[in-house]
Write a protein that holds these residues in place. Structure first.
Motif, PDB file in Angstrom:
ATOM      1  N   GLU A  82      20.209   2.335   8.899  1.00 15.11           N
ATOM      2  CA  GLU A  82      19.101   2.226   7.958  1.00 15.11           C
ATOM      3  C   GLU A  82      19.176   0.891   7.240  1.00 15.11           C
ATOM      4  N   ASP A  84      16.680  -1.844   4.445  1.00 10.89           N
ATOM      5  CA  ASP A  84      15.524  -1.900   3.548  1.00 10.89           C
ATOM      6  C   ASP A  84      14.361  -2.668   4.170  1.00 10.89           C
ATOM      7  N   VAL A 105       6.541  -0.049  15.141  1.00 14.28           N
ATOM      8  CA  VAL A 105       6.323   0.946  14.090  1.00 14.28           C
ATOM      9  C   VAL A 105       6.383   2.327  14.735  1.00 14.28           C
ATOM     10  N   ASP A 106       7.218   3.195  14.170  1.00 10.53           N
ATOM     11  CA  ASP A 106       7.358   4.565  14.667  1.00 10.53           C
ATOM     12  C   ASP A 106       6.033   5.291  14.456  1.00 10.53           C
ATOM     13  N   THR A 109       6.699   8.419  11.889  1.00 10.49           N
ATOM     14  CA  THR A 109       7.082   8.174  10.493  1.00 10.49           C
ATOM     15  C   THR A 109       6.377   6.972   9.875  1.00 10.49           C
ATOM     16  N   LYS A 110       5.802   6.128  10.743  1.00  9.50           N
ATOM     17  CA  LYS A 110       5.145   4.884  10.308  1.00  9.50           C
ATOM     18  C   LYS A 110       6.140   3.873   9.745  1.00  9.50           C
ATOM     19  N   LYS A 111       7.412   4.020  10.069  1.00 10.14           N
ATOM     20  CA  LYS A 111       8.460   3.101   9.625  1.00 10.14           C
ATOM     21  C   LYS A 111       8.732   2.070  10.709  1.00 10.14           C
ATOM     22  N   LYS A 112       9.119   0.855  10.290  1.00 12.37           N
ATOM     23  CA  LYS A 112       9.454  -0.206  11.230  1.00 12.37           C
ATOM     24  C   LYS A 112      10.857   0.018  11.801  1.00 12.37           C
ATOM     25  N   TYR A 127      16.477   0.599  11.380  1.00  9.45           N
ATOM     26  CA  TYR A 127      15.325   1.460  11.077  1.00  9.45           C
ATOM     27  C   TYR A 127      15.061   1.341   9.581  1.00  9.45           C
ATOM     28  N   GLU A 128      13.807   1.114   9.222  1.00 11.22           N
ATOM     29  CA  GLU A 128      13.455   0.883   7.825  1.00 11.22           C
ATOM     30  C   GLU A 128      13.548   2.143   6.984  1.00 11.22           C
ATOM     31  N   LYS A 129      14.093   1.989   5.802  1.00  8.84           N
ATOM     32  CA  LYS A 129      14.266   3.089   4.839  1.00  8.84           C
ATOM     33  C   LYS A 129      12.932   3.608   4.379  1.00  8.84           C
TER      34      LYS A 129
END
Length: 129
Positions: A82, A84, A105-106, A109-112, A127-129
């Motif tokens: 993980e 930031d 982008v997942d 989850t829409k996280k990078k 993986y972005e927090k």
């Protein structure tokens, strides 16, 4: 059902101890807890922590068999960390000449996130927090 508390550690067998030790400490920022040479096994065992949490055991063994890899070989798919800011950390990896895939982008989850490999080709992800 078992009552598991957390993941205790991840064990990694590397082909070049000094190269992998430098990668996990100098590039990824793990701290050395203890380094042990086991003469009877001709093997190093390096205990590493991240932010004070014991996390990785890095091993060497004489002539380990190669691990089948990509695409999608059976077994551990990747190890994810993980962060930031995926873009900023990917740039730091590139500054260390670590090839990094394009940031994606997942869809769930829409996280990078993005992938890179350690010196032995073990797939790693940030993986972005």
């Amino acid at each position: 059902m078992l009552k598991l508390n957390k993941v205790h550690h991840i064990a990694i067998i590397c082909s070049d101890y000094e190269r992998s030790k430098a990668f996990y400490t100098d590039v990824l920022g793990f701290q050395v807890i203890k380094e042990t040479y086991r003469l009877e096994r001709q093997s190093y065992k390096l205990d590493l922590s991240l932010n004070g949490q014991y996390l990785i055991e890095l091993f060497t063994f004489p002539s380990p068999p190669p691990r089948p890899s990509r695409p999608e070989a059976q077994g551990l798919r990747h190890l994810a960390f993980e962060v930031d800011d995926v873009d900023a950390e990917a740039q730091k990896l590139r500054q260390h000449h670590v090839p990094v895939e394009d940031v994606r982008v997942d869809e769930i989850t829409k996280k990078k996130f993005t992938f890179f490999t350690d010196p032995d080709g073990l797939p790693l992800e940030i993986y972005e927090k």
